[in-house]
Design an enzyme around this catalytic site. Structure first.
Site, PDB file in Angstrom:
ATOM      1  N   ASN A   1      96.378  25.261  52.258  1.00 16.07           N
ATOM      2  CA  ASN A   1      97.532  26.043  51.827  1.00 16.07           C
ATOM      3  C   ASN A   1      98.860  25.435  52.271  1.00 16.07           C
ATOM      4  OD1 ASN A   1      97.952  26.676  54.498  1.00 16.07           O
ATOM      5  ND2 ASN A   1      96.837  28.610  54.383  1.00 16.07           N
TER       6      ASN A   1
ATOM      7  N   CYS B   1      94.808  29.343  42.199  1.00  8.11           N
ATOM      8  CA  CYS B   1      94.712  29.305  43.662  1.00  8.11           C
ATOM      9  C   CYS B   1      94.992  30.729  44.106  1.00  8.11           C
ATOM     10  CB  CYS B   1      95.681  28.300  44.246  1.00  8.11           C
ATOM     11  SG  CYS B   1      97.359  28.404  43.609  1.00  8.11           S
TER      12      CYS B   1
ATOM     13  N   GLY C   1      98.941  30.928  42.133  1.00 10.91           N
ATOM     14  CA  GLY C   1      98.947  30.103  40.935  1.00 10.91           C
ATOM     15  C   GLY C   1     100.248  29.377  40.699  1.00 10.91           C
TER      16      GLY C   1
ATOM     17  N   ASP D   1     101.386  26.890  43.334  1.00 10.15           N
ATOM     18  CA  ASP D   1     101.453  25.692  44.165  1.00 10.15           C
ATOM     19  C   ASP D   1     100.323  24.723  43.833  1.00 10.15           C
ATOM     20  OD1 ASP D   1     103.741  26.365  45.695  1.00 10.15           O
ATOM     21  OD2 ASP D   1     102.544  27.844  46.766  1.00 10.15           O
TER      22      ASP D   1
END
Lengths: 565, 643
Positions: free
Chosen positions: B274, B337, B340, B342
């Site tokens: 992340n 992810c 949505g 990165d």
């Protein structure tokens, strides 16, 4: 024992050859005294692979004998051949016995030790003759061509019968005012008799780079007046010279226990000693082995790869070699002082540093001829023990004796310089790769033996061809030219930040897919540049000028017409 | 302006980051820039630092020579000033602190920057990139995909653009239902269409599935995407997060698709870390490569420990997986992810770039960024710290994307129309806030700010100096024969991007560059051909026939074409001679001045190197400081080039 007696099976049919990036091939395998020949005899345009047995570093065999079958039916073996140029091949040979025979022949023939049995003594191409001078230049010729030496330096033939120093050539350049007697004394005071001799005289300020081996001061701090006088004569009244000792201060101290030592401040008052630690011998060889191993395992994660790369320490050696060479150049060019370089024996790192320094300093050594002359002078004539150092490369399972890839390290460093100054060298990466290959296995006699003396005794000059001469034949030389070459008179200081140094992918990843794309890109660069060079005149310096000459010609014509108007 | 207390300080020393060298000059503080002008009149180098580029200012403790001020920039420049008087230093420091933290968008440079274009030119600049045309180029709308107006008023999803493409069978209720089941309302939409196999790349955010929740509309939505592609019975759902992160999200009522609830999906975790991990990783990387007298061992160990290249590889792996699924299997893929914007943006953009040669051209790359990053709401303002920053939101996500592209250009030197300078320049301007393109977090916010009316477009600016960014090795025929790139992901392909992260550390860069040299050759050839043409027309005007030309030998000597000085930032070619506007000075400030001496000959290139810069170790003793020989005076050329 005749070489052919090693060959138990000379020919095997139906062998499968596997190489990286090529489909498997079937054909005939043939072992001769010096070569391994694979020939794909399927059609007229047959393809052949010819490998010098000396190029084979290691051979691994695995035999499968399918249980329950009669002998020789269904049994086969695989031989993996690992070459010194880092290529790995696989041969699948039908018949277990043939396989074992081939393997043992290769093993025996690839590790011949007698120089005169080696292939250069048998290599007789039709376009070369054995008559005529061997090599590019001699000490005397070099002296004659270098006018700036005439005043203060002379050629001494004190070593003409190799008795003063077995690893030096018969002639060396020394200060004019030091007579041969003093040289003999100084030689006794230096390991292996390698007394300080001239390596390079800088064209800009007349300062010199000398090289030698360590002084034999020993535990009780012996001194040698003649040696001191010799060095005094080198700096000739100027206030200071630098001694770059390629060992750490501690190592230099320890060397005294075994009879070696260093120049102490009190006896060599005008010389300032700087210690730089360089790894040598086995450590460097092991670095190469670790690096090649890391490069040949494609399954590594990024972290693992970086850790293996670090662990090999190869780039650290490149880093320190270039840093020390940079330091020498700094002393000579920027500070204007002479330098003496030595480690212990003066045959490895010493040569590495002194020749790199010359490449950085001297525009003449950046041409193809100049670079080969530099190698001849600073490595071959100066007595780098090639035969010992290059007996094995990265794959060998043999116990290490005196192997050490210092010459490969030099080529790597030169490559790093080339990467940072892609226009400054007349030769291209291809020449470095060719040399990296030739030094381990060659048709030519150039890299045979350990010294001039040995080469003389073996009759190398009379019975083999010279690699450097053949590289300089115009048709051959062309392959090794750098199309971007633009000579510059200035020193080319490479950056030695770790971020500026890179793995030499051209060598170490030569047989991976990586090389393919790069090769294409390189060709593209060449074709672009060649397009510009199309009308290049015979004069090399004119090359870039003529880049646009066709456009210019018409341009000028138009100008003329305009003026008329 | 009212924040500037001391506009000018004299006798300021600028220290080199890696050596003991320093230069003295004057520091100017303007409303937009911090400018350092070296006082040596013959070789005055100038450094222009845009306030928006400054990431942090640090006042170190007082030393005998003055008060040190350390400025760290987002473009990885690090400058170290020593200001003689403490009070001046404090004034500069506090002014900068205020200036680099704009409180409203109106204070950003983009709103005051004026490149002397009229309104029409500005408008044309904004019209250069047209996403509707881009979807048309992909073959959308078509019989399976259509444009939906459901988000026309930004009612369904605030962070998506107005125009969205969805499967023809996805009705409005399905879309709205699906958006309610997706984090931030980011329901699955089309981002790339692979015409050859009719396979689609779609993107969305994570489903709000928690431990057991399901949503029929969302399931229908995925089915609709699947049905829109007849080539494959299933679609891939790529969750670009590590599985652990996705699991943790379930506790917060979010999570990932349950394969039992969705028919015919193949679910896959990819494992890209992340934004917080990435931020930390870059921090470590920069620490390593900023170390003085770094040893090879520390460098390699540091590189490994930073994990940076590992993360780059993870993104690349995901993109390769995506490209393979689409081009080889012909399957559609849905990427998400958490939110949505990165990892999803990274993977979709990079995957498209692998599949479609168009995105490897200069124009196409702009389109790609405009589509997958700007329009789909990558939070540039937050990630790049544009305004009133939350340090937890800052992360080098877009930088990583650029680096992945760079790694590809290294593997495929002939596949890209642009060189790395294009990537670096884009990176520079993502942080400069000089153009409107990257301001704000979403399309909607950009419209509110009226960026198209009040600011200029970066793309027009970049296209106007296109020749600086060309890759001379680019070969369109390679793109035709190998439209899909298949990069190798072996570890040794991932290299440290020195020209990005040590961009301003001149001493590290190669002194001569093949790229530049070839570009210069091509450029001067073009120029000469132009001259010939011009003269020919002139002659024709006089009524003189121009052919046949008499051959003339030998060719007259001509001075060498001006050679670029250093690889970095390199004075690309002739256009550099044109008068630079302020914004160019900011980036190229130091180089702009180098042009004049460049014509003095080819020698300059090599002087770029000098012993002291390279740090072979300082010579001891008093001898180092004595008068230096002639060559060194030439090196002043270098000193000027070095900041």
């Amino acid at each position: 024992m005749e070489l052919s007696e090693h060959i138990k099976t000379a020919n095997v049919e139906d062998v499968t050859l596997r190489r990286p990036f090529h489909p498997a091939l079937r054909g005939t395998l043939c072992v001769t005294s010096h070569h391994l020949l694979f020939s794909d005899r399927k059609d007229e345009a047959s393809w052949q692979l010819l490998i010098l047995l000396k190029n084979i570093d290691a051979i691994e065999k695995s035999v499968e004998n399918l249980f329950g079958y009669p002998r020789a039916v269904g049994s086969s073996g695989t031989i993996t051949i690992k070459c010194k140029d880092l290529l790995v091949l696989q041969l699948e040979i039908p018949g277990m016995e043939e396989c074992l025979n081939i393997a043992s022949s290769i093993e025996a023939l690839s590790s011949l030790e007698s120089v005169t049995e080696m292939y250069p003594f048998f290599y007789r191409p039709s376009h070369l003759t054995l008559n005529g001078p061997w090599g590019l230049s001699s000490t005397e010729q070099y002296y004659k061509q270098t006018e700036r030496l005439w005043d203060r330096w002379r050629v001494s033939t004190v070593n003409s019968d190799y008795s003063v120093c077995p690893s030096y050539p018969s002639a060396v350049i020394v200060p004019r005012e030091v007579d041969d007697d003093k040289l003999i004394h100084s030689a006794r005071f230096r390991q292996g008799g390698r007394f300080p001799v001239l390596s390079y005289c800088h064209h800009r300020n007349g300062m010199v780079i000398m090289r030698s081996s360590q002084p034999l001061t020993g535990a009780n701090k012996k001194r040698c007046k003649e040696d001191e006088l010799l060095l005094q004569a080198v700096i000739d009244g100027s206030e200071l010279g630098y001694i770059i000792d390629l060992r750490s201060a501690q190592q230099a101290q320890q060397a005294r226990m075994t009879g070696g030592g260093f120049e102490s401040k009190s006896f060599y008052s005008h010389w300032k000693r700087i210690h730089r630690h360089h790894e040598r011998g086995k450590v460097v060889q092991e670095s190469l082995i670790k690096l090649v191993e890391a490069c040949s395992d494609p399954s590594h994660s990024v972290d693992r790869w970086l850790s293996k790369l670090e662990n090999s320490k190869w780039l650290s050696h490149v880093h320190s070699a270039l840093s020390t060479a940079g330091l020498v150049v700094e002393c000579v060019e920027r500070d204007g002082h002479s330098v003496l370089v030595h480690g212990s024996e003066g045959t490895d790192n010493t040569l590495l540093v002194s020749s790199l320094a010359q490449l950085i300093l001297d525009p003449a050594s950046r041409t193809v001829t100049g670079f080969l002359c530099l190698l001849e002078r600073e490595w071959i004539q100066a007595g780098h023990p090639f035969q010992q150092r290059c007996a094995h490369s990265a794959y060998s399972h043999a116990r290490l004796k005196q192997e050490c890839p210092i010459f490969l390290l030099l080529l790597d460093c030169v490559w790093q310089v080339w990467r940072q100054f892609p226009l400054a060298l007349e030769f291209s990466e291809a020449l470095l790769l060719r040399l990296a290959q030739e030094v381990y296995a060659s048709n030519y006699g150039t890299f045979l033996c350990n010294s001039e003396q040995e080469r003389c005794a073996a009759g190398v000059k009379e019975n083999t061809h010279c690699l450097f001469q053949s590289l300089l034949r115009p048709d051959i030389e062309e392959q090794y030219l750098n199309p971007l070459y633009e000579p510059t008179d200035l020193a080319i200081w490479p950056s030695v930040h770790p971020q500026s140094l890179q793995l030499w992918t051209g060598l170490f990843l030569r047989w991976t897919e990586y090389a393919q794309n790069m090769e294409e890109a390189r060709e593209e660069v060449w074709s672009i540049v060649k397009e510009h060079h199309e009308q290049a005149g015979p004069d090399r310096t004119n090359n870039t000028l003529s880049t646009h000459c066709d456009t210019l010609t018409s341009f000028e014509n138009l100008m003329d017409e305009l003026t008329i108007l | 302006m009212e924040h500037i207390r001391t506009p000018k300080v004299e006798q300021v020393k600028l220290l080199d980051r890696f050596s003991n060298k320093s230069v003295t000059g004057t520091l100017h503080l303007t409303a937009t820039h911090l400018i350092f002008v070296e006082s040596n009149s013959t070789s005055a180098q100038e450094i222009w630092i845009l306030h928006h580029h400054i990431a942090s200012v640090e006042k170190l403790s007082l030393t005998t020579s003055g008060c040190p001020l350390l400025i760290q920039c987002r473009n990885f420049r690090l400058v170290h000033f020593v200001i003689p008087r403490e009070r001046d230093c404090h004034d500069i420091y506090s002014s900068l602190l205020r200036l680099l933290r704009p409180v409203s968008y109106d204070e950003l440079y983009a709103f005051s920057y004026n490149p002397k274009q009229n309104d029409q030119e500005r408008e044309e600049g904004w019209q250069l990139i047209d996403l509707a045309a881009e979807f048309e180029r992909m073959g959308v709308p078509c019989d399976q995909w259509q444009l939906t107006d459901v988000n026309r008023e930004y009612k369904v999803c605030k962070t998506y653009p107005r125009d969205l493409y969805v499967p023809i069978t996805a009705s409005k209720p399905i879309i709205v239902g699906s958006s309610k089941f997706r984090s931030k309302g980011r329901f699955p939409v089309l981002t790339y269409f692979y015409q050859e196999k009719k396979a689609a790349v779609c993107r969305c955010s994570q489903p709000l599935s928690g431990f057991s929740a399901r949503c029929l509309e969302d399931e229908h939505m995925l089915q609709a995407i699947s049905k829109a592609n007849h080539n494959s019975r299933y679609i891939y759902v790529m969750d670009t997060r590590p599985k652990l992160n996705a699991l943790a999200n379930r506790a917060a009522g979010k999570g990932y698709e349950n394969e039992d609830n969705y028919s015919n999906i193949r679910f896959q975790f990819v494992g890209i870390e992340n934004i917080h991990v990435m931020r930390g990783s870059l921090q470590k990387l920069l620490e390593v490569v900023g170390t003085r007298s770094l040893s090879m061992t520390d460098y390699l160990v540091g590189l490994e420990n930073s994990g940076w290249l590992r993360h780059i590889k993870a993104i690349m792996d995901a993109a390769i997986f995506l490209a393979k699924a689409v081009t080889v299997e012909g399957a559609s893929v849905l990427v998400h992810c958490s939110d949505g914007w990165d990892r999803t943006a990274q993977v979709c953009a990079l995957g498209s770039l692998l599949m479609d040669p168009y995105y490897r051209t200069i124009k196409g790359f702009m389109v790609l960024i405009e589509k997958d990053w700007i329009s789909f709401g990558h939070k540039f303002a937050d990630r790049c710290d544009q305004l009133d920053p939350d340090p937890k939101e800052v992360s080098p996500i877009f930088t990583q994307f650029l680096e992945c592209v760079w790694q590809l250009t290294e593997q495929f030197p002939q596949a890209f129309e642009f060189s790395e300078w294009f990537l670096i320049q884009i990176h520079e301007h993502v942080h400069s806030c000089q153009f409107g393109n990257f301001l704000g977090n979403s399309q909607r916010q950009r419209e509110d700010l009226q960026l198209k009316e009040r600011t200029y477009s970066l793309w027009a600016h970049l296209l106007s100096e296109k020749q600086n960014y060309l890759n001379p090795l680019f070969s369109p025929s390679v793109a035709e024969s190998h439209p899909v790139l298949e990069p190798s992901t072996q570890a040794y392909h991932f290299k440290f991007w020195r020209n990005m992260y040590n961009q301003y550390d001149r001493s590290m860069h190669p002194r001569q560059s093949i790229l530049k040299h070839v570009l210069t050759l091509q450029e001067s050839k073009r120029e000469l051909e132009g001259t010939v043409q011009a003269l020919k027309t002139k002659l024709q005007k006089f009524g003189v026939s121009t052919s046949p030309l008499k051959p003339q030998t030998p060719p007259r000597e001509r001075s060498l074409p001006p050679r670029p000085q250093s690889l970095i930032l390199g004075a690309p070619l002739l256009s550099r001679k044109e008068v630079q506007q302020e914004e160019d000075k900011e980036v190229f400030g130091e180089e702009a001045r180098e042009d004049a001496p460049a014509s003095t000959g080819g020698e300059r290139t090599v002087e770029g190197s000098s012993a002291t810069e390279n740090g072979y170790g300082e010579l001891m003793g008093s001898f180092g400081s004595k008068n230096e020989p002639g060559v060194v005076t030439l090196e002043f050329g270098v000193a000027r080039m070095t900041c």
